[in-house]
Scaffold this motif. Structure first.
Motif, PDB file in Angstrom:
ATOM      1  N   GLU A 142       0.814  -1.215   0.000  1.00 50.17           N
ATOM      2  CA  GLU A 142       0.000   0.000   0.000  1.00 50.17           C
ATOM      3  C   GLU A 142       0.850   1.268   0.000  1.00 50.17           C
ATOM      4  O   GLU A 142       0.589   2.186  -0.776  1.00 50.17           O
ATOM      5  CB  GLU A 142      -0.945   0.000   1.198  1.00 50.17           C
ATOM      6  CG  GLU A 142      -1.917  -1.178   1.201  1.00 50.17           C
ATOM      7  CD  GLU A 142      -2.927  -1.085   2.317  1.00 50.17           C
ATOM      8  OE1 GLU A 142      -3.286   0.034   2.710  1.00 50.17           O
ATOM      9  OE2 GLU A 142      -3.357  -2.149   2.817  1.00 50.17           O
ATOM     10  N   ALA A 143       1.847   1.344   0.852  1.00 55.07           N
ATOM     11  CA  ALA A 143       2.652   2.572   0.928  1.00 55.07           C
ATOM     12  C   ALA A 143       3.623   2.680  -0.237  1.00 55.07           C
ATOM     13  O   ALA A 143       3.795   3.750  -0.824  1.00 55.07           O
ATOM     14  CB  ALA A 143       3.398   2.637   2.254  1.00 55.07           C
ATOM     15  N   SER A 195       3.535   0.701  -3.060  1.00 56.82           N
ATOM     16  CA  SER A 195       2.870   0.394  -4.336  1.00 56.82           C
ATOM     17  C   SER A 195       3.752  -0.442  -5.258  1.00 56.82           C
ATOM     18  O   SER A 195       3.891  -0.154  -6.460  1.00 56.82           O
ATOM     19  CB  SER A 195       2.441   1.697  -5.043  1.00 56.82           C
ATOM     20  OG  SER A 195       1.570   2.450  -4.212  1.00 56.82           O
ATOM     21  N   ARG A 223      -0.163   7.912   4.985  1.00 61.16           N
ATOM     22  CA  ARG A 223      -1.455   7.675   4.330  1.00 61.16           C
ATOM     23  C   ARG A 223      -1.848   6.204   4.377  1.00 61.16           C
ATOM     24  O   ARG A 223      -3.031   5.866   4.466  1.00 61.16           O
ATOM     25  CB  ARG A 223      -1.386   8.157   2.884  1.00 61.16           C
ATOM     26  CG  ARG A 223      -1.305   9.660   2.734  1.00 61.16           C
ATOM     27  CD  ARG A 223      -1.178  10.070   1.264  1.00 61.16           C
ATOM     28  NE  ARG A 223      -1.038  11.515   1.134  1.00 61.16           N
ATOM     29  CZ  ARG A 223      -2.067  12.358   1.095  1.00 61.16           C
ATOM     30  NH1 ARG A 223      -3.305  11.890   1.174  1.00 61.16           N
ATOM     31  NH2 ARG A 223      -1.854  13.652   0.975  1.00 61.16           N
ATOM     32  N   ALA A 224      -0.867   5.320   4.301  1.00 57.68           N
ATOM     33  CA  ALA A 224      -1.171   3.890   4.330  1.00 57.68           C
ATOM     34  C   ALA A 224      -1.691   3.441   5.692  1.00 57.68           C
ATOM     35  O   ALA A 224      -2.582   2.584   5.772  1.00 57.68           O
ATOM     36  CB  ALA A 224       0.072   3.088   3.949  1.00 57.68           C
ATOM     37  N   ASP A 280       5.186  10.521   3.758  1.00 58.25           N
ATOM     38  CA  ASP A 280       3.803  10.869   3.429  1.00 58.25           C
ATOM     39  C   ASP A 280       3.027   9.629   2.984  1.00 58.25           C
ATOM     40  O   ASP A 280       1.883   9.409   3.408  1.00 58.25           O
ATOM     41  CB  ASP A 280       3.785  11.933   2.329  1.00 58.25           C
ATOM     42  CG  ASP A 280       2.374  12.349   1.963  1.00 58.25           C
ATOM     43  OD1 ASP A 280       1.778  13.151   2.715  1.00 58.25           O
ATOM     44  OD2 ASP A 280       1.852  11.865   0.925  1.00 58.25           O
ATOM     45  N   SER A 281       3.640   8.800   2.144  1.00 54.54           N
ATOM     46  CA  SER A 281       2.983   7.565   1.692  1.00 54.54           C
ATOM     47  C   SER A 281       2.755   6.608   2.845  1.00 54.54           C
ATOM     48  O   SER A 281       1.700   5.962   2.945  1.00 54.54           O
ATOM     49  CB  SER A 281       3.828   6.896   0.608  1.00 54.54           C
ATOM     50  OG  SER A 281       3.967   7.717  -0.528  1.00 54.54           O
ATOM     51  N   ARG A 308       8.557  12.331   0.939  1.00 58.15           N
ATOM     52  CA  ARG A 308       7.508  11.716   0.127  1.00 58.15           C
ATOM     53  C   ARG A 308       7.205  10.303   0.617  1.00 58.15           C
ATOM     54  O   ARG A 308       6.032   9.884   0.654  1.00 58.15           O
ATOM     55  CB  ARG A 308       7.923  11.698  -1.343  1.00 58.15           C
ATOM     56  CG  ARG A 308       8.024  13.076  -1.992  1.00 58.15           C
ATOM     57  CD  ARG A 308       8.207  12.966  -3.497  1.00 58.15           C
ATOM     58  NE  ARG A 308       8.392  14.267  -4.107  1.00 58.15           N
ATOM     59  CZ  ARG A 308       9.582  14.829  -4.350  1.00 58.15           C
ATOM     60  NH1 ARG A 308      10.703  14.167  -4.044  1.00 58.15           N
ATOM     61  NH2 ARG A 308       9.667  16.028  -4.894  1.00 58.15           N
TER      62      ARG A 308
END
Length: 224
Positions: free
Chosen positions: A16-17, A19, A107-108, A103-104, A100
């Motif tokens: 998810e984080a 990808s 969000r995950a 941030d990922s 970045r």
């Protein structure tokens, strides 16, 4: 239990984080020597603290019943809950890329209040309790992130504090005794057989006694 939590976090970060990117996901202590040896973009989930959540320690025991009869066959203490704290960091050549990645990662994890049921397996699933998680909350008053980095011998770096609250059985089990049947049974065999005379004497009234009017000397005086 901890290994299952590691596997679940690795799955969330990888699928998810990141990808499907080629970044490496590790659980190493981010010491100064480790950072010097690192030669590829990396996400590090370092387990730096394990402690019981005493506010969630329950009292009493849980009962296990036989599915056919419904009788209690086993009692065990309720599961305890342990807080596993992870220091989540991103390691690249440029700070912008690290931001970045953070941030990922944020969000995950922020969309989950607990680990997805598909990732709760093995001993982690046995207590049948949700595995709660939080991301980015302030640390406890008795601990600061600067102290963690100081203990690791490294410089302070942007990071996320990920806390997983995992249940665990104590391993204690207490077999239950046989169920109590309704009614009351009295063994009166002693009174019916060998104790027949004793039983009769217990129920016979005491012998009557004749009242006396005085001593023999008193009776002779009264007859004169």
């Amino acid at each position: 239990m901890i290994a299952h939590v590691d596997d679940a976090l690795h799955e969330i970060v990888s699928t998810e984080a990141l990808s499907g990117s080629e970044l490496e996901v590790v659980f190493d202590a981010p010491t100064k020597d480790w950072a010097a040896r690192r030669n590829a973009p990396t996400v590090n989930l370092y387990l730096y603290d394990i402690r019981e959540d005493l506010r969630r320690r329950p009292a009493g025991h849980l009962e296990e019943r036989d599915p056919s009869s419904g009788h209690v066959v086993m009692r065990r203490p309720a599961p305890r809950f342990f807080k596993l704290s992870y220091l989540v960091t991103a390691w690249t050549q440029r700070p912008e890329d690290e931001h970045r990645l953070l941030d990922s990662l944020l969000r995950a994890f922020v969309k989950y209040d607990a680990l997805p049921p598909r990732l709760v397996v093995g001993q982690l699933a046995e207590p049948q309790q949700p595995v709660r998680l939080t991301i980015g909350l302030p640390p406890p008053e008795d601990r600061a992130f600067a102290d963690v980095w100081s203990a690791l011998g490294g410089e302070l770096k942007p990071s996320l504090d990920l806390v997983v609250v995992a249940p665990m059985w104590t391993g204690q089990e207490f077999p239950a005794g046989a169920p109590v049947e309704e009614g009351l049974t009295i063994d009166a065999s002693d009174l019916v057989h060998g104790g027949r005379d004793e039983g009769r004497r217990l129920h016979e009234p005491p012998p009557a006694t004749m009242p006396t009017t005085g001593t023999p000397r008193a009776r002779r005086r009264s007859s004169r």
